[in-house]
Design a protein around this motif. Structure first.
Motif, mmCIF file in Angstrom:
data_model
loop_
_atom_site.group_PDB
_atom_site.id
_atom_site.type_symbol
_atom_site.label_atom_id
_atom_site.label_comp_id
_atom_site.label_asym_id
_atom_site.label_seq_id
_atom_site.Cartn_x
_atom_site.Cartn_y
_atom_site.Cartn_z
ATOM 1 N N LYS A 149 0.927 -1.400 0.000
ATOM 2 C CA LYS A 149 -0.114 0.089 -0.033
ATOM 3 C C LYS A 149 0.880 1.076 -0.043
ATOM 4 O O LYS A 149 0.807 2.230 -0.763
ATOM 5 C CB LYS A 149 -0.745 0.104 1.404
ATOM 6 N N ARG A 150 2.079 1.298 0.951
ATOM 7 C CA ARG A 150 2.778 2.479 0.781
ATOM 8 C C ARG A 150 3.595 2.635 -0.774
ATOM 9 O O ARG A 150 3.601 3.731 -0.811
ATOM 10 C CB ARG A 150 3.999 2.225 1.864
ATOM 11 N N LEU A 151 3.806 1.572 -1.140
ATOM 12 C CA LEU A 151 4.417 1.567 -2.237
ATOM 13 C C LEU A 151 3.628 2.131 -3.465
ATOM 14 O O LEU A 151 4.096 3.280 -4.092
ATOM 15 C CB LEU A 151 5.019 0.296 -2.831
ATOM 16 N N PRO A 157 2.133 10.037 -7.291
ATOM 17 C CA PRO A 157 2.433 11.325 -7.638
ATOM 18 C C PRO A 157 3.713 11.244 -8.905
ATOM 19 O O PRO A 157 3.772 11.991 -9.811
ATOM 20 C CB PRO A 157 2.784 12.196 -6.529
ATOM 21 N N VAL A 158 4.460 10.331 -8.621
ATOM 22 C CA VAL A 158 5.498 10.074 -9.591
ATOM 23 C C VAL A 158 5.037 9.732 -11.037
ATOM 24 O O VAL A 158 5.336 10.207 -11.894
ATOM 25 C CB VAL A 158 6.290 9.094 -9.075
ATOM 26 N N LEU A 159 4.200 8.577 -11.042
ATOM 27 C CA LEU A 159 3.415 8.506 -12.142
ATOM 28 C C LEU A 159 2.676 9.699 -12.899
ATOM 29 O O LEU A 159 2.714 9.676 -14.181
ATOM 30 C CB LEU A 159 2.509 7.192 -11.904
ATOM 31 N N ARG A 189 1.388 -3.215 -10.523
ATOM 32 C CA ARG A 189 0.588 -2.948 -11.869
ATOM 33 C C ARG A 189 -0.967 -3.066 -11.605
ATOM 34 O O ARG A 189 -1.801 -2.017 -11.732
ATOM 35 C CB ARG A 189 1.040 -3.857 -13.034
ATOM 36 N N ARG A 190 -1.282 -4.100 -10.903
ATOM 37 C CA ARG A 190 -2.765 -4.409 -10.654
ATOM 38 C C ARG A 190 -3.215 -3.406 -9.508
ATOM 39 O O ARG A 190 -4.307 -2.957 -9.564
ATOM 40 C CB ARG A 190 -3.050 -6.019 -10.269
ATOM 41 N N ILE A 191 -2.394 -3.291 -8.422
ATOM 42 C CA ILE A 191 -2.890 -2.460 -7.350
ATOM 43 C C ILE A 191 -3.116 -1.055 -8.000
ATOM 44 O O ILE A 191 -4.017 -0.452 -7.631
ATOM 45 C CB ILE A 191 -1.832 -2.374 -6.382
ATOM 46 N N LEU A 192 -2.162 -0.569 -8.903
ATOM 47 C CA LEU A 192 -2.239 1.018 -9.405
ATOM 48 C C LEU A 192 -3.295 0.984 -10.546
ATOM 49 O O LEU A 192 -3.572 2.265 -10.998
ATOM 50 C CB LEU A 192 -0.742 1.268 -9.831
ATOM 51 N N GLY A 193 -3.845 -0.033 -11.040
ATOM 52 C CA GLY A 193 -4.858 -0.155 -12.045
ATOM 53 C C GLY A 193 -4.198 0.092 -13.424
ATOM 54 O O GLY A 193 -4.806 0.558 -14.247
ATOM 55 N N GLY A 199 6.137 1.326 -16.428
ATOM 56 C CA GLY A 199 6.746 0.199 -17.224
ATOM 57 C C GLY A 199 8.026 -0.729 -16.179
ATOM 58 O O GLY A 199 7.729 -0.450 -15.006
ATOM 59 N N LEU A 200 8.783 -1.292 -16.889
ATOM 60 C CA LEU A 200 9.749 -2.406 -16.392
ATOM 61 C C LEU A 200 10.959 -2.014 -16.625
ATOM 62 O O LEU A 200 11.300 -1.819 -17.706
ATOM 63 C CB LEU A 200 8.945 -3.747 -16.544
#
Length: 317
Positions: A149-151, A157-159, A189-193, A199-200
């Protein structure tokens, strides 16, 4: 004194050709201008530029002006660039890679977020193809759900900034970190939608170290999200970055798989513990990779020996 060069634009490459770079975290005993000139003279296509105090310090005054100067130098030398944020002590002189995006103290997490936001701005000014980052290790006493969750919250905001700047954020699975594998990247990726600018960064040595799939299969599995590639040799189960030819990786299949993905970013040699002989290893690595790539295409025999030539006398200090 840096050597002059006549190149003023990135070197042309044919469709499907790989573009090789070398990381400045493996050239920390050189001034940035000298490191860039060395890589251009050796024939590299680009550089993985780690933001750190000895090169382009992200925390020192006049960052924008220094970044413009670096951009001009890169353009003059014809070098592409990716921005890397793995400096060991750039934020804290006592904690390696600290603070991280997972720290319990929100102010500490904010310091890491600020570094990444600075990196995005630098990358946009340099015309970089990606900004690299990683999660950090799980802090003692923190459960995994809280850490994930913290990650996610820290990267949001960086994204947003990366999306506005048009520069992908390329998260690296790092052995010993919360996000250590490709499976961990997909969890984030799934957590963030599944945001478009997430990217990777795929480190080929890390694939050899701990992924269940062989490195070439990792490349194929990662292809849709691939934004940055790091490369070095490594042995199974041992997280030690080795010069090309000193470990267990069979490079031609890996480079063939990478070329087949259509990846157009840099493939950057990552030897941060070999700066004491950085020019030597930079000089060895590019011919090794070119031979391996040519062999993958059926244009040349495989390298005769998997061992790198001996480094100059001396040891890391």
């Amino acid at each position: 004194m840096t050597r002059p060069t006549t190149s003023s634009t990135p070197r042309p490459t044919a469709p499907g050709d790989l573009r090789f770079g070398y990381g400045t975290n493996g050239l920390t005993d050189l001034r940035l201008d000298d490191a860039l000139a060395l890589l251009a003279d050796l024939g590299y296509d680009g550089v993985g530029l780690t933001l750190d105090h000895m090169h382009l310090d992200p925390l020192a005054p006049h960052l924008a002006a220094r970044t413009r100067k670096a951009a001009h130098r890169l353009d003059t030398l014809g070098l592409r660039v990716t921005v890397e944020t793995g400096a060991r002590y750039v934020l804290d002189p006592r904690r390696k890679h600290g603070p991280s995006l997972l720290d319990a103290d929100p102010d500490d997490r904010a310091r890491r977020v600020d570094l990444l936001l600075r990196a995005v701005r630098v990358a946009a000014s340099l015309g970089a193809h990606a900004v690299h980052c990683f999660s950090g290790p799980l802090p003692p006493g923190t459960d995994e759900d809280t850490a994930w969750k913290r990650l996610a919250e820290a990267l949001a905001p960086v994204l947003d900034a990366a999306g506005a700047a048009g520069v992908p954020l390329a998260v690296e699975p790092e052995p010993g970190h919360l996000l250590a594998t490709l499976a961990g990247f997909h969890r984030l990726r799934r957590i963030l939608g599944d945001p478009g600018h997430l990217g990777l960064t795929l480190d080929i040595g890390h694939c050899q170290c701990l992924e269940p799939l062989p490195p070439a299969e990792c490349v194929r599995a990662a292809a849709p999200w691939l934004r940055h590639v790091q490369i070095e040799d490594m042995r199974r189960g041992v997280h030690e970055h080795l010069p090309l030819g000193d470990g267990e990786i069979d490079f031609p299949p890996v480079l063939a798989a990478l070329a087949a993905t259509g990846y157009t970013g840099l493939t950057v040699v990552e030897l941060p513990r070999h700066s004491h002989a950085g020019p030597h290893h930079a000089g060895h690595s590019l011919p090794f990779l070119r031979r391996a790539a040519a062999h993958a295409q059926g244009h040349a025999p495989a390298p005769v020996s998997r061992r790198a030539p001996a480094a100059p006398e001396g040891s890391p200090r």
